[in-house]
Design an enzyme around this catalytic site. Sequence first.
Site, short mmCIF file in Angstrom:
data_model
loop_
_atom_site.label_atom_id
_atom_site.label_comp_id
_atom_site.label_asym_id
_atom_site.label_seq_id
_atom_site.Cartn_x
_atom_site.Cartn_y
_atom_site.Cartn_z
N GLU A 348 0.79 -1.22 0.00
CA GLU A 348 0.00 0.00 0.00
C GLU A 348 0.83 1.29 0.00
OE1 GLU A 348 -4.13 -1.15 2.06
OE2 GLU A 348 -2.46 -1.14 3.47
C1 ACM Z 1 -2.40 -5.65 3.63
O1 ACM Z 1 -3.49 -6.13 4.01
N1 ACM Z 1 -2.29 -4.34 3.46
C2 ACM Z 1 -1.25 -6.49 3.38
#
Ligand code: ACM
Length: 531
Positions: A348
């Site tokens: 992310e």
């Molecule tokens: C995740 O759930 N951001 C790895």
Amino acid sequence: MTIASSRRAIGAAVWVISLTACGTGSAPPKLANPPVVSTPITVQHAVIPAPSSIVMATGQSFLIDSSTTITVDAPGAQRVEAQHVADQLAALLWAPAERARRAALAAPSGTMQLTLDPAHVELAEEGYRLDVTSTGVRILAATPAGLFYATQSLRQLLPVSVEYPAAAQRVLRVNATTIRDLPRYEWRGAMLDVARHFLPLRDVEHFVDLMALYKLNRLHLHLADDQGWRIEIVSRPNLTAVGGSTQVGGGAGGYYSQREYRELVAYAAARFVTIIPEIDMPGHTNAALASYAALNCDNTARPLYTGTNVGFSSFCVESDSTYALVSDVVRELKALSPGGYFHMGGDEVKTLTPTQYRGFVDRVQGIATANNMRLIGWADIAPARLSPTTIVQHWSKDSLALHVARGGKVIASPGSKTYLDMKYDNATTLGLSWAGRIEVKDVYDWDPTLVTGATPESLLGVEAPLWSETVTKIADAEFLAFPRLAAIAEVGWSERNARAWETFRFRLAAHGPRLQALGVNFYRSPQIPWP
Ligand code: ACM
């Protein structure tokens, strides 16, 4: 494989327990749509994860009574570990004074015999044989882990009363049973996010105990995120002094000293669980960015963060200070991690260009390699120039295929099947729902290769993450993890043709009283015919 064929051969010889659904236990959930559970179903046993083969003989049993002793036969190099497994079995069965009395009695051949013989290569790293007859218990394995898993199966064959502190003169009956067992996958994991909300060491140890009951062998700790840094790094004291000082919602946070972390690693190792440390980077790093100004491109420390947004933070990937910090962290974690894995997160990241991001991952991989650590990252890292020895963890629609194509190994953690922080249903107050609402059947009834697209050769196994934005204490973690984690354990251990939802749900029902005896705050799923 002989084990699979013996399963088919057992046919009519099985000892059948009839479990008839009869209510939802002492804390029934409020059901919008009560399931139809009136049909009696027969299951052969209540062992989870389902063994490769299990035969229960009719009308025969062994009594563990005041004359029962345990003996260990193991080659010198593994004797201490094998004895430690026997000691843990004795601690389950008997109060301390009783253990001492029986140790003094110990005959050359006890009525419970644990044999470790590395020549039994067919039992591999974790397999075992368990034979309970009317005269005793015989366990055979090629490793201490195999012995340990045999004792966990034996534990599940014993009455639930074994989970309560031992009375002085307790007599336990166990049905005559033959088990041959090998795991499907080498990686059978859970993840605790101790960054969003901190969990004290004893709570994590308790979680390890519950993992061990289900033969799970990897505990991934998400040790750093925007809201907190949870592991002491001696060369970088601000990481914990500043970065560890809060958590989601503004509570006091906390961190593990290196002494505590070592204690946890040893505690887990005694239960054949390897701790996998994750320091998420280059994003999810606000706690570090608040601790050291030099990690920011404008050389200004960020304020601490106690919300739950993602994607806003990043290390300054052009700065040498960043790589100096990562090197210090990896070096110190190496000294704490006999497992030899370093998880860099990598998920992310929304503020870097793809080129900046890939360059960062390449450099962290180099640092891990220089410290003799095997790198793991969420599958976002797959587009970087990864070595095939790096491990990629699938969680969403991501680039897993790139890593499979280069011959790399992968871990299956698809959000819609394994994320323990997802709500069970619309009535669940804890947890999130972005990957769906995930009932026990959803977690159980899937195949890791089909869901992830990984090849059988590339798949190391499965892992169930428990993110903690809404999880403030261990009772919350237990509620979201159990009983779903028992289902994941079976996905990880049992061959596809050895598992079926219609028998699993009845075996799981038999675990309700056991989890209750262990004090676990588990979810009374309406899909399970709890006794
Ligand atoms: C995740 O759930 N951001 C790895």
